[in-house]
Design a protein around this motif. Sequence first.
Motif, PDB file in Angstrom:
ATOM      1  N   ASP A   1       0.787  -1.140   0.124  1.00 26.15           N
ATOM      2  CA  ASP A   1       0.080   0.145  -0.154  1.00 26.15           C
ATOM      3  C   ASP A   1       0.841   1.334   0.045  1.00 26.15           C
ATOM      4  O   ASP A   1       0.131   2.261  -0.288  1.00 26.15           O
ATOM      5  N   ASN A   2       2.274   1.159   0.158  1.00 26.64           N
ATOM      6  CA  ASN A   2       3.066   2.344   0.326  1.00 26.64           C
ATOM      7  C   ASN A   2       3.791   2.237  -1.049  1.00 26.64           C
ATOM      8  O   ASN A   2       4.752   1.508  -1.392  1.00 26.64           O
ATOM      9  N   ALA A   3       3.452   3.168  -1.893  1.00 25.20           N
ATOM     10  CA  ALA A   3       3.829   3.230  -3.223  1.00 25.20           C
ATOM     11  C   ALA A   3       5.349   3.254  -3.375  1.00 25.20           C
ATOM     12  O   ALA A   3       6.118   2.723  -4.218  1.00 25.20           O
ATOM     13  N   GLU A   4       6.134   3.907  -2.569  1.00 25.43           N
ATOM     14  CA  GLU A   4       7.516   3.991  -2.393  1.00 25.43           C
ATOM     15  C   GLU A   4       8.159   2.935  -2.124  1.00 25.43           C
ATOM     16  O   GLU A   4       9.193   2.231  -2.916  1.00 25.43           O
ATOM     17  N   LEU A   5       7.517   2.095  -1.075  1.00 22.32           N
ATOM     18  CA  LEU A   5       8.160   0.994  -0.699  1.00 22.32           C
ATOM     19  C   LEU A   5       7.844  -0.490  -1.933  1.00 22.32           C
ATOM     20  O   LEU A   5       8.683  -1.270  -2.191  1.00 22.32           O
ATOM     21  N   ARG A   6       6.607  -0.184  -2.480  1.00 23.99           N
ATOM     22  CA  ARG A   6       6.315  -0.954  -3.466  1.00 23.99           C
ATOM     23  C   ARG A   6       7.019  -1.094  -4.703  1.00 23.99           C
ATOM     24  O   ARG A   6       7.402  -2.048  -5.187  1.00 23.99           O
ATOM     25  N   GLU A   7       7.326   0.301  -5.074  1.00 21.45           N
ATOM     26  CA  GLU A   7       8.267   0.246  -6.379  1.00 21.45           C
ATOM     27  C   GLU A   7       9.675   0.202  -6.125  1.00 21.45           C
ATOM     28  O   GLU A   7      10.304  -0.090  -6.997  1.00 21.45           O
ATOM     29  N   GLN A   8      10.269   0.576  -5.129  1.00 19.18           N
ATOM     30  CA  GLN A   8      11.820   0.704  -4.816  1.00 19.18           C
ATOM     31  C   GLN A   8      12.281  -0.329  -3.995  1.00 19.18           C
ATOM     32  O   GLN A   8      13.710   0.002  -3.582  1.00 19.18           O
ATOM     33  N   THR A   9      11.554  -1.267  -3.527  1.00 17.79           N
ATOM     34  CA  THR A   9      12.140  -2.476  -2.566  1.00 17.79           C
ATOM     35  C   THR A   9      11.882  -3.650  -3.032  1.00 17.79           C
ATOM     36  O   THR A   9      10.852  -3.977  -4.069  1.00 17.79           O
ATOM     37  N   HIS A  10      12.644  -4.495  -2.547  1.00 21.66           N
ATOM     38  CA  HIS A  10      12.352  -6.023  -2.630  1.00 21.66           C
ATOM     39  C   HIS A  10      12.419  -6.600  -1.205  1.00 21.66           C
ATOM     40  O   HIS A  10      13.584  -6.698  -0.602  1.00 21.66           O
ATOM     41  N   ILE A  11      11.232  -6.764  -0.749  1.00 22.23           N
ATOM     42  CA  ILE A  11      11.265  -7.444   0.691  1.00 22.23           C
ATOM     43  C   ILE A  11      10.564  -8.473   0.886  1.00 22.23           C
ATOM     44  O   ILE A  11       9.475  -8.861   0.563  1.00 22.23           O
ATOM     45  N   ASN A  12      11.221  -9.479   1.693  1.00 21.92           N
ATOM     46  CA  ASN A  12      10.532 -10.662   2.050  1.00 21.92           C
ATOM     47  C   ASN A  12      10.163 -10.749   3.576  1.00 21.92           C
ATOM     48  O   ASN A  12      10.838 -10.018   4.267  1.00 21.92           O
ATOM     49  N   ILE A  13       9.049 -11.205   3.845  1.00 18.05           N
ATOM     50  CA  ILE A  13       8.446 -11.272   5.043  1.00 18.05           C
ATOM     51  C   ILE A  13       8.327 -12.696   5.462  1.00 18.05           C
ATOM     52  O   ILE A  13       7.488 -13.342   4.664  1.00 18.05           O
ATOM     53  N   THR A  14       9.078 -12.900   6.625  1.00 20.47           N
ATOM     54  CA  THR A  14       8.762 -14.131   7.248  1.00 20.47           C
ATOM     55  C   THR A  14       8.266 -14.315   8.660  1.00 20.47           C
ATOM     56  O   THR A  14       9.148 -13.379   9.360  1.00 20.47           O
ATOM     57  N   SER A  15       7.222 -14.913   9.179  1.00 24.76           N
ATOM     58  CA  SER A  15       6.810 -14.916  10.503  1.00 24.76           C
ATOM     59  C   SER A  15       6.873 -16.291  11.006  1.00 24.76           C
ATOM     60  O   SER A  15       6.456 -17.072  10.498  1.00 24.76           O
ATOM     61  N   PHE A  16       7.488 -16.380  12.145  1.00 27.43           N
ATOM     62  CA  PHE A  16       7.320 -17.911  12.916  1.00 27.43           C
ATOM     63  C   PHE A  16       7.308 -17.398  14.408  1.00 27.43           C
ATOM     64  O   PHE A  16       8.165 -16.540  14.986  1.00 27.43           O
ATOM     65  N   ASN A  17       6.153 -17.693  14.968  1.00 28.63           N
ATOM     66  CA  ASN A  17       5.831 -17.695  16.257  1.00 28.63           C
ATOM     67  C   ASN A  17       5.729 -16.062  16.725  1.00 28.63           C
ATOM     68  O   ASN A  17       6.214 -15.875  17.832  1.00 28.63           O
ATOM     69  N   GLY A  18       5.471 -15.418  15.957  1.00 31.47           N
ATOM     70  CA  GLY A  18       5.307 -13.996  16.022  1.00 31.47           C
ATOM     71  C   GLY A  18       6.819 -12.971  15.964  1.00 31.47           C
ATOM     72  O   GLY A  18       6.867 -12.140  15.892  1.00 31.47           O
ATOM     73  N   VAL A  19       7.896 -13.785  15.618  1.00 30.67           N
ATOM     74  CA  VAL A  19       8.954 -13.130  15.248  1.00 30.67           C
ATOM     75  C   VAL A  19       9.207 -12.912  13.796  1.00 30.67           C
ATOM     76  O   VAL A  19       8.882 -13.877  12.772  1.00 30.67           O
ATOM     77  N   VAL A  20       9.213 -11.627  13.315  1.00 30.63           N
ATOM     78  CA  VAL A  20       8.998 -11.323  12.038  1.00 30.63           C
ATOM     79  C   VAL A  20      10.772 -11.108  11.467  1.00 30.63           C
ATOM     80  O   VAL A  20      11.265 -10.466  11.921  1.00 30.63           O
ATOM     81  N   LEU A  21      10.842 -11.703  10.407  1.00 36.32           N
ATOM     82  CA  LEU A  21      12.109 -11.489   9.556  1.00 36.32           C
ATOM     83  C   LEU A  21      11.988 -10.689   8.396  1.00 36.32           C
ATOM     84  O   LEU A  21      11.045 -11.143   7.505  1.00 36.32           O
ATOM     85  N   LEU A  22      12.612  -9.483   8.253  1.00 38.29           N
ATOM     86  CA  LEU A  22      12.405  -8.834   7.113  1.00 38.29           C
ATOM     87  C   LEU A  22      13.668  -8.784   6.398  1.00 38.29           C
ATOM     88  O   LEU A  22      14.818  -8.749   7.078  1.00 38.29           O
TER      89      LEU A  22
END
Length: 193
Positions: free
Chosen positions: A58-79
């Motif tokens: 939903d953030n245009a700048e992040l959508r267009e200028q980043t490559h971010i993987n999101i992984t959650s395990f037991n509430g711990v989030v890895l970006l």
Amino acid sequence: MKLLFTIVAVFSLLQGCAPVIVGGAAAGAVAVADDQRTTGTIIDDQGIELKIGKAINDNAELREQTHINITSFNGVVLLSGEAATAAQRDQAEKLAAAVVKVRRVVNDIVIGPISSLASRSRDSWLTTKVKTQLLGDKDVPGNQIKVLTEAQTVYLMGMVTRSQGDRAGEITRNTSGVKRVVKLFEYVEQPTP
């Protein structure tokens, strides 16, 4: 198990992920059966990933200028991934931390150009190699360890004993092509015989 599949299917359909359910239903059911997290926590982690992904998208700048993987395990989030600026990296972390049920955010987004398709393909191959080796080792609960690779850095997440975590790290370090290993395990007590 049927109830669990129904819950996951309904949740995924509500989030617009019908193809994922159709393609991964059998594998998902096996993974859930071996996972040490509760069914509710597994569903929470999937929801966390979807909500963070939506916030970033939903953030245009992040959508267009980043490559971010999101992984959650037991509430711990890895970006992980790449961002053009430190401000974008920090913004992604703030968005992740604001999601309900996130206990901690590990921000390993690097500042630099977005990775190429060839680099991501190599990372997928490394993930497969590591996962296969973990599954083949009798001292490691490979089916309970989440493996993610980004720029030849392999991240390991799961609930394991210290000895299992150490062994998994050793196996990963000795896998050809791996440059760095990041263990994000939650350590549990050694089960009594």
